[in-house]
Design an enzyme around this catalytic site. Sequence first.
Site, PDB file in Angstrom:
ATOM      1  N   ASP A   1      63.292  68.359  34.299  1.00 51.10           N
ATOM      2  CA  ASP A   1      63.887  67.040  34.515  1.00 51.10           C
ATOM      3  C   ASP A   1      65.025  67.124  35.534  1.00 51.10           C
ATOM      4  O   ASP A   1      65.923  67.946  35.395  1.00 51.10           O
ATOM      5  CB  ASP A   1      64.392  66.462  33.186  1.00 51.10           C
ATOM      6  CG  ASP A   1      64.323  64.947  33.163  1.00 51.10           C
ATOM      7  OD1 ASP A   1      63.960  64.335  34.201  1.00 51.10           O
ATOM      8  OD2 ASP A   1      64.634  64.355  32.119  1.00 51.10           O
TER       9      ASP A   1
ATOM     10  N   ASP B   1      63.426  74.400  36.641  1.00 50.59           N
ATOM     11  CA  ASP B   1      63.842  73.438  35.641  1.00 50.59           C
ATOM     12  C   ASP B   1      62.904  72.238  35.832  1.00 50.59           C
ATOM     13  O   ASP B   1      62.291  72.100  36.878  1.00 50.59           O
ATOM     14  CB  ASP B   1      65.305  73.051  35.916  1.00 50.59           C
ATOM     15  CG  ASP B   1      65.680  71.792  35.196  1.00 50.59           C
ATOM     16  OD1 ASP B   1      65.618  71.795  33.957  1.00 50.59           O
ATOM     17  OD2 ASP B   1      66.015  70.785  35.865  1.00 50.59           O
TER      18      ASP B   1
HETATM   19 MG   LIG Z   1      67.415  69.464  34.898  1.00 50.35          MG
END
Ligand SMILES: [Mg+2]
Length: 263
Positions: free
Chosen positions: A11, A9
Site C-alpha cells: 500500500d 511494500d
Molecule cells: Mg506502504
Amino acid sequence: MKYKACIFDQDGTIYLGNSLISGAAETIARLRAAGSRTIFLSNNPTKTREQYAEKLARLGIPTNVDDIVNSSYVMVEWLKENTPGACLYVIGEESIIGELKEAGFVLSEKPGEVDVVVASFDRTFDYHKLQVAFDAINAGARLVATNPDRYCPTPTGGEPDCAAIIAALEACTGVKCDPVVGKPSPIMVRTIMEKLGLLPKDCLMVGDRLETDIRMGIEAGMDTCLVLTGDADREKLKISGLKPTMVLNSIAGLLEMCNLSGS
Ligand SMILES: [Mg+2]
C-alpha cells in the site's frame, strides 16, 4: 539486472487502496522478465497471503502466494522456530487464528495453560481479551506481536492498529512485548532471506514509509528505494536523516534506475 530480488511494500508503493499506481504492473513485469524475483510485503495481519495474491492479480499483477510475506506469516514462522509446541492466546482476527491453527498450534483462553500471548491488529479487541492476556502474562506467559503500526491508513483516516493493543497489554502488565516481528524488524528480513535463499546485498527494498520500509532495508544492508506515492515526501525524508539509495516519484521510475527502460 543488478538485483536478484526486489522486495516491495504494497500500500502506497504498488497501489493506493484499491487503485494500482500508474506503471506498477509494467514495472513488475519487466523486472521479472529481466530475471529478478519480486516479493510483496505487508505488516497487516488481518488478511491471508492468498487474499493479497488475489488482490495483486485483480490489479493486473498475477503473483504466486509464495512471493507474499505478511506479518502473520512471519509470526507463524517465528513461533514454529522459537516456541515449538507452545500453547497460545491470540488477540487477533480470524485470519491469523486460522494460520496459527493450521501450523499446528493449540490455542487456549485458560491463562494457566498459555505459554505465549500473541498480540496483533484486532478490530474485535475488548476488555475480556485484555483480561485473559493480563492473567496469562501475570502467570508467566511471554508477550509477542505481529506489527508495530500505530494505525492502518484507510480512505477516511485510519483504524487503530497493533501498537494500540501492545500498549494496552504493556501498560497493565509492565511486561515488554518482544519481539514485534513485522517491519522494520530484522526478523521479517531474515524470514524473507531464508525463503529466497538470498543475501540482503542482492536485494532492493522498495517502499513509501521511511521508518519501516526504508529503515528495515538500510539496517539489513539492502539497497533501498523510497517512492513518493504514499506516506513519505521530500520534507519527511529530510527530517528522517535516512539516506535511501534512490528516491523516485513513483515505482514507474524503477525501470530507468535498473537500466530496463525501453528494453
Ligand atoms: Mg506502504
